[in-house]
Design a protein around this motif. Structure first.
Motif, PDB file in Angstrom:
ATOM      1  N   UNK A 119       5.859 -12.353  12.842  1.00  0.00           N
ATOM      2  CA  UNK A 119       6.705 -12.017  13.981  1.00  0.00           C
ATOM      3  C   UNK A 119       6.014 -11.187  15.045  1.00  0.00           C
ATOM      4  N   UNK A 120       4.998 -10.451  14.651  1.00  0.00           N
ATOM      5  CA  UNK A 120       4.190  -9.697  15.595  1.00  0.00           C
ATOM      6  C   UNK A 120       2.934  -9.230  14.873  1.00  0.00           C
ATOM      7  N   UNK A 121       1.958  -8.796  15.628  1.00  0.00           N
ATOM      8  CA  UNK A 121       0.733  -8.267  15.042  1.00  0.00           C
ATOM      9  C   UNK A 121       0.900  -6.789  14.718  1.00  0.00           C
ATOM     10  N   UNK A 122       0.390  -6.402  13.550  1.00  0.00           N
ATOM     11  CA  UNK A 122       0.453  -4.997  13.145  1.00  0.00           C
ATOM     12  C   UNK A 122      -0.917  -4.332  13.192  1.00  0.00           C
ATOM     13  N   UNK A 123      -1.876  -4.976  13.831  1.00  0.00           N
ATOM     14  CA  UNK A 123      -3.243  -4.473  13.807  1.00  0.00           C
ATOM     15  C   UNK A 123      -3.389  -3.085  14.426  1.00  0.00           C
ATOM     16  N   UNK A 124      -2.488  -2.721  15.307  1.00  0.00           N
ATOM     17  CA  UNK A 124      -2.566  -1.404  15.959  1.00  0.00           C
ATOM     18  C   UNK A 124      -1.724  -0.354  15.246  1.00  0.00           C
ATOM     19  N   UNK A 125      -1.152  -0.704  14.113  1.00  0.00           N
ATOM     20  CA  UNK A 125      -0.233   0.188  13.418  1.00  0.00           C
ATOM     21  C   UNK A 125      -0.776   0.611  12.057  1.00  0.00           C
ATOM     22  N   UNK A 126      -0.250   1.709  11.566  1.00  0.00           N
ATOM     23  CA  UNK A 126      -0.508   2.120  10.195  1.00  0.00           C
ATOM     24  C   UNK A 126       0.298   1.212   9.256  1.00  0.00           C
ATOM     25  N   UNK A 127      -0.336   0.784   8.191  1.00  0.00           N
ATOM     26  CA  UNK A 127       0.377   0.041   7.157  1.00  0.00           C
ATOM     27  C   UNK A 127       0.290   0.843   5.871  1.00  0.00           C
TER      28      UNK A 127
ATOM     29  N   UNK B 144      -3.160  -5.026   1.504  1.00  0.00           N
ATOM     30  CA  UNK B 144      -3.292  -5.206   0.065  1.00  0.00           C
ATOM     31  C   UNK B 144      -3.279  -3.851  -0.641  1.00  0.00           C
ATOM     32  N   UNK B 145      -2.896  -3.879  -1.896  1.00  0.00           N
ATOM     33  CA  UNK B 145      -3.010  -2.698  -2.744  1.00  0.00           C
ATOM     34  C   UNK B 145      -3.588  -3.153  -4.078  1.00  0.00           C
ATOM     35  N   UNK B 146      -4.844  -2.822  -4.314  1.00  0.00           N
ATOM     36  CA  UNK B 146      -5.487  -3.115  -5.587  1.00  0.00           C
ATOM     37  C   UNK B 146      -5.224  -1.943  -6.514  1.00  0.00           C
ATOM     38  N   UNK B 147      -4.554  -2.224  -7.623  1.00  0.00           N
ATOM     39  CA  UNK B 147      -4.183  -1.186  -8.569  1.00  0.00           C
ATOM     40  C   UNK B 147      -4.941  -1.404  -9.865  1.00  0.00           C
ATOM     41  N   UNK B 148      -5.684  -0.394 -10.290  1.00  0.00           N
ATOM     42  CA  UNK B 148      -6.458  -0.472 -11.519  1.00  0.00           C
ATOM     43  C   UNK B 148      -6.105   0.697 -12.424  1.00  0.00           C
ATOM     44  N   UNK B 149      -6.517   0.591 -13.665  1.00  0.00           N
ATOM     45  CA  UNK B 149      -6.231   1.647 -14.658  1.00  0.00           C
ATOM     46  C   UNK B 149      -4.764   2.033 -14.612  1.00  0.00           C
ATOM     47  N   UNK B 150      -3.912   1.045 -14.603  1.00  0.00           N
ATOM     48  CA  UNK B 150      -2.480   1.290 -14.455  1.00  0.00           C
ATOM     49  C   UNK B 150      -1.920   2.054 -15.640  1.00  0.00           C
ATOM     50  N   UNK B 151      -0.949   2.909 -15.338  1.00  0.00           N
ATOM     51  CA  UNK B 151      -0.292   3.745 -16.333  1.00  0.00           C
ATOM     52  C   UNK B 151       1.196   3.409 -16.354  1.00  0.00           C
ATOM     53  N   UNK B 152       1.877   3.685 -17.465  1.00  0.00           N
ATOM     54  CA  UNK B 152       3.327   3.431 -17.501  1.00  0.00           C
ATOM     55  C   UNK B 152       4.074   4.157 -16.382  1.00  0.00           C
ATOM     56  N   UNK B 153       3.605   5.314 -15.976  1.00  0.00           N
ATOM     57  CA  UNK B 153       4.285   6.052 -14.908  1.00  0.00           C
ATOM     58  C   UNK B 153       4.098   5.419 -13.530  1.00  0.00           C
ATOM     59  N   UNK B 154       3.284   4.376 -13.436  1.00  0.00           N
ATOM     60  CA  UNK B 154       3.167   3.616 -12.189  1.00  0.00           C
ATOM     61  C   UNK B 154       4.271   2.571 -12.057  1.00  0.00           C
ATOM     62  N   UNK B 155       5.062   2.412 -13.096  1.00  0.00           N
ATOM     63  CA  UNK B 155       6.160   1.449 -13.060  1.00  0.00           C
ATOM     64  C   UNK B 155       7.158   1.822 -11.973  1.00  0.00           C
ATOM     65  N   UNK B 156       7.417   0.892 -11.069  1.00  0.00           N
ATOM     66  CA  UNK B 156       8.311   1.146  -9.934  1.00  0.00           C
ATOM     67  C   UNK B 156       8.436  -0.134  -9.119  1.00  0.00           C
ATOM     68  N   UNK B 157       9.332  -0.096  -8.153  1.00  0.00           N
ATOM     69  CA  UNK B 157       9.365  -1.134  -7.130  1.00  0.00           C
ATOM     70  C   UNK B 157       8.441  -0.665  -5.998  1.00  0.00           C
ATOM     71  N   UNK B 158       7.526  -1.512  -5.618  1.00  0.00           N
ATOM     72  CA  UNK B 158       6.552  -1.164  -4.580  1.00  0.00           C
ATOM     73  C   UNK B 158       6.939  -1.848  -3.271  1.00  0.00           C
ATOM     74  N   UNK B 159       6.903  -1.062  -2.205  1.00  0.00           N
ATOM     75  CA  UNK B 159       7.270  -1.543  -0.882  1.00  0.00           C
ATOM     76  C   UNK B 159       6.103  -1.378   0.085  1.00  0.00           C
ATOM     77  N   UNK B 160       5.888  -2.375   0.914  1.00  0.00           N
ATOM     78  CA  UNK B 160       4.955  -2.217   2.014  1.00  0.00           C
ATOM     79  C   UNK B 160       5.751  -1.854   3.264  1.00  0.00           C
ATOM     80  N   UNK B 161       5.081  -1.199   4.191  1.00  0.00           N
ATOM     81  CA  UNK B 161       5.776  -0.745   5.393  1.00  0.00           C
ATOM     82  C   UNK B 161       4.801  -0.605   6.550  1.00  0.00           C
ATOM     83  N   UNK B 162       5.353  -0.626   7.734  1.00  0.00           N
ATOM     84  CA  UNK B 162       4.587  -0.428   8.966  1.00  0.00           C
ATOM     85  C   UNK B 162       5.178   0.754   9.701  1.00  0.00           C
ATOM     86  N   UNK B 163       4.304   1.638  10.176  1.00  0.00           N
ATOM     87  CA  UNK B 163       4.832   2.805  10.861  1.00  0.00           C
ATOM     88  C   UNK B 163       3.766   3.609  11.557  1.00  0.00           C
ATOM     89  N   UNK B 164       4.069   4.866  11.823  1.00  0.00           N
ATOM     90  CA  UNK B 164       3.135   5.769  12.498  1.00  0.00           C
ATOM     91  C   UNK B 164       2.226   6.452  11.489  1.00  0.00           C
TER      92      UNK B 164
END
Length: 120
Positions: A25-33, A79-99
Motif C-alpha cells: 500500500x505504500x513504501x516504508x523505506x523511510x520509516x522505522x520498522x 525480518x526477525x531471525x530468532x535463535x536460541x529460543x526460550x520458553x519465555x519467548x512464547x508470545x504473539x509477535x507483531x510487526x509495526x511501522x512507526x517513529x
C-alpha cells in the motif's frame, strides 16, 4: 496499507524461527520498522526495531544476542531471525511501522500477529 506477518510456529527450546513482515500500500523505506510481542493478559512489549538501514538496530535486553532484525526495502519487508529460543519467548509477535520509539502506542501501522510457541 497492510502489514502481513508470517513465520511463527512451534519450536523446541534452543531452536530457531524466522519471522517475516511484508508491507503493502505504500513504501516504508523511510520509516522505522519494529517487532513487538504480547503474552495473554500482558501489555505489548518492544522486541526490536530497525531504522532505514541495517546498521541502525535496537533490541530489548531479553533478546539481545539471540534475535536479529533486518529489512529489505526493495521488498518492503522486515525480518526477525530468532535463535536460541526460550520458553519465555512464547508470545504473539507483531510487526509495526512507526517513529523512532520503543513505545507500542507510538507506532501507527500494525501487522496481524503471528504466534510463536517455544516448548521446553
Amino acid at each position: 496499507v497492510q502489514l502481513q506477518a508470517c513465520g511463527g510456529g512451534l519450536v523446541q527450546a534452543g531452536g530457531s524461527l524466522r519471522l517475516s513482515c511484508r508491507g503493502s500500500g505504500r513504501s516504508f523505506s523511510a520509516h522505522v520498522m519494529g517487532w513487538f510481542r504480547q503474552l495473554p493478559g500482558k501489555e505489548r512489549e518492544f522486541v526490536a526495531r530497525i531504522i532505514r538501514s541495517d546498521t541502525a538496530t535496537d533490541y530489548a535486553d531479553s533478546v539481545k544476542g539471540r534475535f536479529t532484525i533486518s529489512r529489505d526495502n526493495a521488498k518492503n519487508t522486515v525480518y526477525l531471525q530468532m535463535s536460541s529460543l526460550k520458553p519465555e519467548d512464547t508470545a504473539v509477535y507483531y510487526c509495526a511501522v512507526g517513529p523512532y520509539s520503543i513505545r507500542p502506542d507510538d507506532y501507527y501501522y500494525w501487522g496481524q500477529g503471528t504466534q510463536v510457541t517455544v516448548s521446553s
